[in-house]
Motif scaffolding. Structure first.
Motif, mmCIF file in Angstrom:
data_model
loop_
_atom_site.group_PDB
_atom_site.id
_atom_site.type_symbol
_atom_site.label_atom_id
_atom_site.label_comp_id
_atom_site.label_asym_id
_atom_site.label_seq_id
_atom_site.Cartn_x
_atom_site.Cartn_y
_atom_site.Cartn_z
ATOM 1 N N LEU A 14 0.825 -1.219 0.000
ATOM 2 C CA LEU A 14 0.000 0.000 0.000
ATOM 3 C C LEU A 14 0.854 1.261 0.000
ATOM 4 O O LEU A 14 0.420 2.315 -0.440
ATOM 5 N N ALA A 15 2.050 1.144 0.587
ATOM 6 C CA ALA A 15 2.948 2.305 0.622
ATOM 7 C C ALA A 15 4.381 1.808 0.507
ATOM 8 O O ALA A 15 4.683 0.666 0.878
ATOM 9 N N THR A 16 5.237 2.689 0.001
ATOM 10 C CA THR A 16 6.655 2.306 -0.152
ATOM 11 C C THR A 16 7.547 3.392 0.461
ATOM 12 O O THR A 16 7.123 4.536 0.638
ATOM 13 N N TYR A 17 8.781 3.018 0.733
ATOM 14 C CA TYR A 17 9.747 4.007 1.227
ATOM 15 C C TYR A 17 10.128 4.936 0.079
ATOM 16 O O TYR A 17 10.190 4.525 -1.088
ATOM 17 N N LYS A 18 10.421 6.177 0.449
ATOM 18 C CA LYS A 18 10.698 7.167 -0.589
ATOM 19 C C LYS A 18 12.191 7.277 -0.904
ATOM 20 O O LYS A 18 12.573 7.527 -2.040
ATOM 21 N N GLU A 19 13.023 7.137 0.115
ATOM 22 C CA GLU A 19 14.424 7.486 -0.070
ATOM 23 C C GLU A 19 15.366 6.369 0.332
ATOM 24 O O GLU A 19 14.945 5.337 0.807
ATOM 25 N N ASP A 20 16.642 6.668 0.128
ATOM 26 C CA ASP A 20 17.729 5.802 0.559
ATOM 27 C C ASP A 20 17.787 4.552 -0.318
ATOM 28 O O ASP A 20 17.045 4.438 -1.281
ATOM 29 N N PHE A 21 18.631 3.591 0.052
ATOM 30 C CA PHE A 21 18.809 2.438 -0.837
ATOM 31 C C PHE A 21 17.574 1.553 -0.878
ATOM 32 O O PHE A 21 17.445 0.713 -1.734
ATOM 33 N N TYR A 22 16.635 1.777 0.044
ATOM 34 C CA TYR A 22 15.412 0.965 -0.006
ATOM 35 C C TYR A 22 14.209 1.729 -0.543
ATOM 36 O O TYR A 22 13.061 1.319 -0.341
ATOM 37 N N ALA A 23 14.474 2.811 -1.260
ATOM 38 C CA ALA A 23 13.383 3.536 -1.935
ATOM 39 C C ALA A 23 12.615 2.560 -2.820
ATOM 40 O O ALA A 23 13.209 1.720 -3.496
ATOM 41 N N GLY A 24 11.298 2.653 -2.757
ATOM 42 C CA GLY A 24 10.468 1.796 -3.604
ATOM 43 C C GLY A 24 10.111 0.469 -2.958
ATOM 44 O O GLY A 24 9.266 -0.263 -3.460
ATOM 45 N N ARG A 25 10.753 0.164 -1.840
ATOM 46 C CA ARG A 25 10.417 -1.121 -1.196
ATOM 47 C C ARG A 25 9.251 -0.933 -0.231
ATOM 48 O O ARG A 25 9.005 0.152 0.273
ATOM 49 N N PRO A 26 8.517 -2.020 0.076
ATOM 50 C CA PRO A 26 7.260 -1.878 0.824
ATOM 51 C C PRO A 26 7.430 -1.290 2.225
ATOM 52 O O PRO A 26 8.343 -1.682 2.963
ATOM 53 N N ALA A 27 6.543 -0.364 2.563
ATOM 54 C CA ALA A 27 6.530 0.227 3.903
ATOM 55 C C ALA A 27 5.241 -0.148 4.641
ATOM 56 O O ALA A 27 5.216 -0.198 5.870
ATOM 57 N N LEU A 28 4.184 -0.365 3.886
ATOM 58 C CA LEU A 28 2.920 -0.798 4.507
ATOM 59 C C LEU A 28 2.266 -1.805 3.568
ATOM 60 O O LEU A 28 2.162 -1.546 2.362
ATOM 61 N N THR A 29 1.858 -2.920 4.142
ATOM 62 C CA THR A 29 1.233 -3.952 3.306
ATOM 63 C C THR A 29 -0.055 -4.413 3.953
ATOM 64 O O THR A 29 -0.276 -4.198 5.149
ATOM 65 N N VAL A 30 -0.886 -5.066 3.130
ATOM 66 C CA VAL A 30 -2.086 -5.695 3.688
ATOM 67 C C VAL A 30 -2.193 -7.085 3.087
ATOM 68 O O VAL A 30 -1.974 -7.281 1.886
ATOM 69 N N ASN A 31 -2.517 -8.033 3.942
ATOM 70 C CA ASN A 31 -2.655 -9.411 3.494
ATOM 71 C C ASN A 31 -4.089 -9.858 3.729
ATOM 72 O O ASN A 31 -4.564 -9.850 4.864
ATOM 73 N N GLU A 32 -4.767 -10.190 2.642
ATOM 74 C CA GLU A 32 -6.131 -10.707 2.809
ATOM 75 C C GLU A 32 -5.985 -12.164 3.215
ATOM 76 O O GLU A 32 -5.289 -12.933 2.548
ATOM 77 N N PHE A 33 -6.625 -12.515 4.291
ATOM 78 C CA PHE A 33 -6.396 -13.844 4.869
ATOM 79 C C PHE A 33 -7.734 -14.354 5.367
ATOM 80 O O PHE A 33 -8.281 -13.804 6.331
ATOM 81 N N GLY A 34 -8.276 -15.340 4.699
ATOM 82 C CA GLY A 34 -9.625 -15.788 5.054
ATOM 83 C C GLY A 34 -10.587 -14.624 4.895
ATOM 84 O O GLY A 34 -10.548 -13.886 3.914
#
Ligand code: GLA
Ligand code: ZN
Length: 688
Positions: free
Chosen positions: A567-587
């Motif tokens: 749902l959201a990703t990091y903006k900066e640094d070497f992990y820019a673009g990697r997930p910062a907030l996720t949601v998992n539909e489970f059951g």
């Protein structure tokens, strides 16, 4: 359906309003006792907690008991229509006992035995101390068990601390042998003792942690803490066994201290009939809005400890303490507000330490209902009487509770493990503060929250929040999966699922057993210096409709989404673009993983959306201005609503068209109400 609990004791029909009462400090001037009775009435006080620390007065010499003074006090309290809460005196022992039986004195972690002095200075294992306790508790129970005023046993006082004497070492080893099935190899594995060649080859080699010995084996530290809780509980059970045998109808409590780190209160609570605690917030030390939130969090732990059963505010100060760095007085209004806040969160009492200010010794400047001046003509006394007058209108609230839709997990063992961990930051790991900040997003909107531990039943909540669940004990992840599968919403954050119940890291990928429900894998965690930050940026079409960029601070988890959606990703640094907030539909449910630490802004916006999505009910269906919160209790037919202003100036709240009854003046209320600085209203409405 909310049920109403029976009162603390069937004789108790009202909110309890009283104090620790130490008439044994005034034996030389017993005329003071009659004056106390007169003042009690004026203070609208209906209860006294007697005999805490009175062992020397009750048993001045070994085997010689003096109950005359207590008989007289009990009689006076009875005539004054007071409820008596009688203490067992084990929080401090007489000098003759320490002199004759040095084994009753505590040994510190450095293996030095204390001299006689202070209080809480006794060994919980010592057979002599236990026997002396049994004798005095028996005498008290036999003598006062049928006294018409007695409604509750106040067992000891604020159990705490630990003893490292030989008796305790032996008990620790025995406890370990039982825990590890007499298999030293199991213990060596659980404690990972191969590290630094710490392997034990005989049980006798094991000692409690010591500053000049072993203190870096985390599994060892954890087991010691568990043992201290176990041994304290064992002593508590020893105390109550006597009381329950002689006075089975008198309930028991012992007073807790918030999130005191030394004892896992979840282990003690099942053995108490009613939970009670001593609350000493540092009002006016910073924004009271913040202090109010932290205090609310603690009240909610105490209500949750027995699944929602009302608790007791056993101690609070009517004005200042003698031990906080600065003894700032409560500003006008704050005494009533802070007292009623406890009731709003489920307390059936407001009690103080102490009734009459001591003339000498270390607490002579601690706030008390009756000051050294000795009369009722003080601001503090009038404040106390005002609380009493309000409580007298709240008979209908006694025994009522609340059934929150939201729970935050705050877990003692998890806290122990986090505090012991070396990394990823030394400072500002801030487990409790983090839990409080998640809690705040609800508290400030007037949404009731339970604060539970990871062993509690999750099924009664819509939303379960597990901030920094670093330790995951066996079965917890499975229960979380079940909760989400059946439609619950679970929030997991950075630095979760790292160690098991022995503080051993999960192998095969973090967050260990939470990987399935979160649908993510955490590869690394970045610790930021205080001045560093990054941002979490939301995807344009994210279903939470969050648009801002939120600052991330202190801890940023670097995760991979497996089955979860980003749902959201990091903006900066070497992990820019990697997930910062996720949601998992489970059951039927969802699990969100918040990879970063944020400020209140993100938590407020994020939970604001979830509150809407999940249709979580606010106590009042209106937006409250900052500074004002609301809580409720319910008896199934009526809601009792407490609207409280923690701001230092006036606030206006628009209640809308709903008509409510003011419980203090009986009037009807709707539309705009004005709350003065630290003001409150207690309103009643039929359950919707
Ligand atoms: C604790 C103790 C009391 C008293 C107060 C002072 O709560 O139980 O006996 O010392 O602190 O704040
Ligand atoms: Zn000991």
């Amino acid at each position: 359906m909310v049920k109403k609990y029976p009162p603390i004791h069937h004789k108790v029909k009202h909110m309890i309003h009283g104090a620790d009462y130490n008439p044994d400090q005034w034996m030389r001037t017993p005329e003071v006792w009659d004056e106390d009775m007169r003042l009690m009435k004026l203070a609208h006080s209906n209860s006294m907690s007697v005999g805490i620390f009175a062992w020397a007065a009750l048993e001045p010499e070994e085997g010689r008991f003096e109950f005359g003074w207590l008989d007289e006090i009990m009689e006076k309290l009875y005539k004054n229509n007071a409820y008596v809460i009688l203490a067992t005196p084990t929080g401090a022992r007489p000098a003759w006992m320490s002199a004759k039986y040095p084994e009753v004195l505590r040994v510190q972690a450095n293996r030095r035995r204390n001299l006689h002095g202070t209080r809480h200075n006794h060994c919980y294992t010592s057979p002599v101390y236990r026997e002396k306790t049994r004798i005095i508790n028996t005498k008290l129970a036999e003598r006062y068990g049928n006294h018409p005023s007695l409604v509750l046993w106040h067992v000891s006082n604020e159990y705490g601390g630990e003893c490292h004497c030989e008796l305790c070492q032996e008990a620790f080893r025995n406890w370990l042998r039982e825990k590890y099935d007499d298999d030293l190899d199991k213990l060596n594995h659980a404690w990972w003792t191969a590290f630094w060649s710490h392997t034990y080859t005989d049980w006798s080699q094991i000692e409690s942690p010591a500053p000049h010995g072993e203190f870096l084996v985390h599994g060892h530290n954890l087991d010691w803490k568990r043992f201290v809780t176990h041994q304290t509980l064992d002593f508590f059970k020893h105390e109550i066994a006597t009381l329950k045998e002689i006075t089975p109808d008198i309930p028991v409590t012992t007073n807790f201290m918030g999130t005191y780190p030394g004892l896992d209160y979840w282990k003690l609570a099942p053995h108490m009939d009613v939970v009670s605690w001593d609350s000493y917030p540092m009002w006016h030390s910073k924004d009271n809005w913040e202090v109010g939130c932290s205090t609310a969090f603690l009240h909610d732990i105490n209500r949750s400890l027995k699944g929602g059963k009302p608790f007791m505010l056993m101690e609070s100060t009517p004005s200042a303490t003698n031990w906080q760095p600065v003894a700032k007085l409560k500003r006008p209004g704050m005494h009533v507000l802070s007292s009623i806040q406890a009731v709003a969160h489920g307390s059936d009492s407001v009690q103080y330490f102490q009734w009459r200010k001591s003339r000498g010794s270390s607490e002579k400047f601690h706030g008390a209902v009756v000051d050294h001046v000795g009369n009722e003509n003080t601001r503090v006394f009038r404040d106390v009487a005002d609380v009493g007058k309000i409580l007298e209108k709240l008979d209908d609230v006694v025994g009522t509770t609340v059934r929150p839709e939201v729970a935050v997990i705050y877990d003692w063992e998890n806290r122990w493990a986090i505090d012991d961990a070396q990394g990823p930051r030394r400072e500002k790991k801030d487990y409790q503060l983090t839990c409080e900040r998640h809690y705040k997003a609800f508290w400030k909107r007037g949404i009731p929250v339970d604060v539970i531990n990871m062993d509690c039943d999750f099924s009664r909540y819509k939303l379960l929040i597990a901030p920094m669940l670093y330790m995951v004990r066996p079965g917890v992840a499975e229960r979380m999966e079940k909760f989400v599968e059946s439609g619950g919403t679970l929030i997991v954050t950075y630095w979760s699922g790292i160690v098991d119940e022995n503080d051993l890291c999960f192998l095969g990928g973090f967050p260990g057993p939470l990987r399935k429900v979160t649908g993510i894998r955490s590869e690394e965690i970045d610790a930021l210096y205080d001045e560093d930050y990054n941002y979490a940026v939301f995807d344009k079409d994210n279903p939470l409709k969050l648009e801002k960029e939120y600052k991330t601070v202190e801890l940023c988890d670097l995760i991979h989404a497996e089955t979860a959606k980003v749902l959201a990703t990091y903006k900066e640094d070497f992990y820019a673009g990697r997930p910062a907030l996720t949601v998992n539909e489970f059951g039927k449910g969802k699990c969100y993983y918040i990879a970063f630490r944020s400020g209140d802004d993100f938590l407020s916006d994020f939970y604001g959306r979830l509150i809407e999505d999940l249709d979580i009910q606010r106590v009042l269906d209106i937006d409250l201005p900052e500074g004002v919160t609301a809580q409720k209790r319910s008896d199934g037919d009526n809601d009792f609503i407490f609207v409280m202003n923690f701001a230092g100036d006036q606030r206006t709240v628009d209640l809308g068209d709903e008509e409510l009854t003011d419980m203090i003046d009986g009037g009807q209320v709707k539309g705009e109400i004005t709350l003065p600085a630290y003001g409150l209203r207690i309103l009643k409405r039929p359950v919707r």
